[in-house]
Design an enzyme around this catalytic site. Structure first.
Site, PDB file in Angstrom:
ATOM      1  N   SER A  91     -79.487  -0.326  35.868  1.00 11.19           N
ATOM      2  CA  SER A  91     -79.564  -1.723  36.414  1.00 11.19           C
ATOM      3  C   SER A  91     -80.010  -2.894  35.277  1.00 11.19           C
ATOM      4  O   SER A  91     -79.214  -3.073  34.431  1.00 11.19           O
ATOM      5  CB  SER A  91     -80.531  -1.540  37.553  1.00 11.19           C
ATOM      6  OG  SER A  91     -80.081  -2.514  38.659  1.00 11.19           O
ATOM      7  N   HIS A 114     -74.407  -1.260  38.624  1.00 13.18           N
ATOM      8  CA  HIS A 114     -74.016  -1.123  40.075  1.00 13.18           C
ATOM      9  C   HIS A 114     -74.529  -2.573  40.651  1.00 13.18           C
ATOM     10  O   HIS A 114     -74.623  -3.440  40.120  1.00 13.18           O
ATOM     11  CB  HIS A 114     -75.111  -0.148  40.771  1.00 13.18           C
ATOM     12  CG  HIS A 114     -76.617  -0.460  40.580  1.00 13.18           C
ATOM     13  ND1 HIS A 114     -77.462  -0.181  41.724  1.00 13.18           N
ATOM     14  CD2 HIS A 114     -77.419  -1.032  39.697  1.00 13.18           C
ATOM     15  CE1 HIS A 114     -78.715  -0.441  41.274  1.00 13.18           C
ATOM     16  NE2 HIS A 114     -78.554  -1.068  40.349  1.00 13.18           N
TER      17      HIS A 114
END
Length: 188
Positions: A91, A114
């Site tokens: 992330s 994501h």
């Protein structure tokens, strides 16, 4: 007697090395301050003659607004900054890796791209304001990832709404990192 952990931490800082082995949070903002400090020390030295700053990253991710500020500082830095992905760069940790002037990963480093998470409480109006902000932030993150890698918009759109895990070889192909560390001298 000084804490041995802190002694090692400051020794790394003297070598212009930062180890980020945690979530990206408000505490991570120190990275931006060190980039500023070392650029100030290097003022008057040609960029190619400056000793690089190395940021070693092992992170599950975290705060997007904090990592975006650090990314801004990396992009502004005249002193070269190498980002080195260790273990996992998930992330926001992956976004930090993508910002380096040179970007390295180890053979078993993994990355996660994501759509992140968000939340809003309060009145409907405040929740809608949060949604509009989040949409704009998502758009900016997409632009950043596409401009920092070789990921095409089509591939990005196919994978973004899921937890898209990548291994080091895939990170090289997609331009998330430049090189897999196979010789320790590369990062010394």
């Amino acid at each position: 007697m000084p804490d041995p952990t802190m002694v090692e931490y400051y020794r790394r800082l003297k070598k212009r090395e930062i180890l980020w082995n945690d979530d990206i949070s408000d505490a991570t903002i120190d990275i931006a301050l060190y980039i500023k400090k070392w650029n100030s020390e290097d003022k008057g030295i040609a960029p190619e003659e400056r000793k690089p700053i190395k940021i070693f990253i092992n992170s599950d991710g975290g705060s997007v607004d904090t990592v975006l500020h650090i990314i801004d500082m990396i992009h502004l830095s005249k002193t070269p900054i190498y980002t080195i992905g260790m273990g996992r760069v998930y992330s926001a940790g992956g976004l930090l890796l993508m910002a380096g002037h040179k970007r390295y990963v180890f053979p078993h480093t993994s990355c996660l791209i994501h759509d992140g998470s968000s939340g809003a409480i309060g009145s409907i109006g405040k929740m809608l304001d949060n949604l509009e902000f989040t949409k704009e932030l998502e758009k900016r993150m997409k632009e950043y990832i596409l401009s920092s890698t070789r990921i095409t918009e089509e591939v990005y759109d196919q994978n973004y709404r899921r937890d898209w895990f990548l291994f080091s070889e895939e990170m090289i192909v997609l331009g998330i990192a430049d090189e897999i560390v196979t010789d320790i001298d590369t990062i010394l």
